[in-house]
Design an enzyme around this catalytic site. Structure first.
Site, mmCIF file in Angstrom:
data_model
loop_
_atom_site.group_PDB
_atom_site.id
_atom_site.type_symbol
_atom_site.label_atom_id
_atom_site.label_comp_id
_atom_site.label_asym_id
_atom_site.label_seq_id
_atom_site.Cartn_x
_atom_site.Cartn_y
_atom_site.Cartn_z
ATOM 1 N N SER A 160 0.837 -1.196 0.000
ATOM 2 C CA SER A 160 0.000 0.000 0.000
ATOM 3 C C SER A 160 0.873 1.248 0.000
ATOM 4 O O SER A 160 2.054 1.198 0.368
ATOM 5 C CB SER A 160 -0.886 0.003 1.249
ATOM 6 O OG SER A 160 -1.482 1.259 1.474
ATOM 7 N N TYR A 173 -3.437 -0.178 9.707
ATOM 8 C CA TYR A 173 -3.366 -0.608 8.311
ATOM 9 C C TYR A 173 -2.026 -0.245 7.690
ATOM 10 O O TYR A 173 -1.389 -1.075 7.031
ATOM 11 C CB TYR A 173 -4.507 0.037 7.525
ATOM 12 C CG TYR A 173 -4.527 -0.340 6.064
ATOM 13 C CD1 TYR A 173 -4.963 -1.597 5.653
ATOM 14 C CD2 TYR A 173 -4.111 0.570 5.087
ATOM 15 C CE1 TYR A 173 -4.985 -1.941 4.317
ATOM 16 C CE2 TYR A 173 -4.135 0.230 3.749
ATOM 17 C CZ TYR A 173 -4.572 -1.027 3.366
ATOM 18 O OH TYR A 173 -4.583 -1.369 2.034
#
Length: 276
Positions: A160, A173
């Protein structure tokens, strides 16, 4: 209908019922691969399965939780029984969890009323780490063993933009995806002499039906966070999910046989733009 680059190869895709996993499944099938999807809710994979079969490739879905060793071992045996061999593992299961996000960008006294980092559910952050990090490591451990010795054996993970620099509001996250990038590089070294390549893609910000309500108000105007994202993206827009296909096909292609330990950003330039 498709070219022959991945013909007679089998790709296992965890989370292949999701938006990103579905894009990867269709792209790999379009290159000739047969697809085995692993997900917790098999019914949600029917749309992807239909598309793959229309490409005249074999497709099957297997029920399993990427956090369960028993499930992964069972899925491995079921897939080997169905397809005979496995050439690729794509670790797509993951995502941000509701309740794990911090409600504001920075702490202030006013934040006490709406909640803040100190009141964010730590168990949800724990679950995010498990799902994204351990949910990548465990399938790699289980399926990596049977990838050794297979033609064009490779593993593709999903990192990510949060792995490059921590983003506001999503400490769990972002930290978990940073661990996925670290594990990708570790695994690339570990598997290097076995013939198994390990790489990852790092998606930027994409517009999907699932996150539309987080990105736009009901009248269609962008939220303040959306405006920040667009301003920080040199291409000035969100990505389209299908724009992820090129990166995964490059990594899966047999002609990329000397590429390992690489994380490819697909982000419209977000990761390299300092804002000035």
């Amino acid at each position: 209908m498709y070219n022959q680059k991945l013909n007679a190869m089998t790709a296992v895709i965890t989370g292949g019922n999701g938006v990103i996993g579905g894009v990867f499944a269709r792209a790999l099938a379009g290159e000739g691969a047969d697809i085995a999807i692993i997900c917790r809710n098999t019914g949600s994979a029917e749309g992807v399965m239909k598309d793959i079969r229309e490409l005249e490739r074999e497709a099957a879905v297997f029920q399993g939780d990427v956090l369960s060793r028993e499930d992964m071992l069972r899925c491995r045996e079921e897939i080997l029984t169905r397809f005979g061999h496995i050439n690729m593992l794509v670790n797509c299961a993951g995502g941000a969890l509701k309740g794990a996000a911090v409600p504001q960008d920075q702490y202030s006294e006013d934040s006490k009323e709406e909640g803040n980092f100190f009141t964010t559910a730590s168990e949800k952050i724990h679950q995010e780490f498990d799902l994204n990090t351990y949910g990548t490591i465990l399938p790699t451990q289980i399926f990596g063993e049977v990838l050794i010795g297979q033609e064009n054996a490779n593993i593709i993970n999903v990192s990510s933009m949060g792995a490059y620099h921590p983003m506001t509001r999503i400490p769990g996250y972002a930290g978990a995806k940073a661990a996925v990038t670290n594990f990708t590089e570790w695994a690339a070294t570990y598997f290097a002499k076995s013939g198994v390549r390990v790489n990852a893609v790092a998606p930027g910000f994409f517009q999907t039906p699932q996150n539309h309500d987080l990105q736009f108000f009901p009248d269609g105007t962008p939220t303040p966070r959306t405006r920040k994202i667009i301003a920080a993206t040199p291409m000035g827009r969100f990505g389209k999910p299908e724009e992820l296909a090129g990166a995964v096909l490059f990594l899966a292609d047999p002609s990329s046989s000397f590429v390992t330990g690489t994380v490819i950003p697909v982000d419209g330039g977000f990761h390299c733009y300092p804002g000035v």
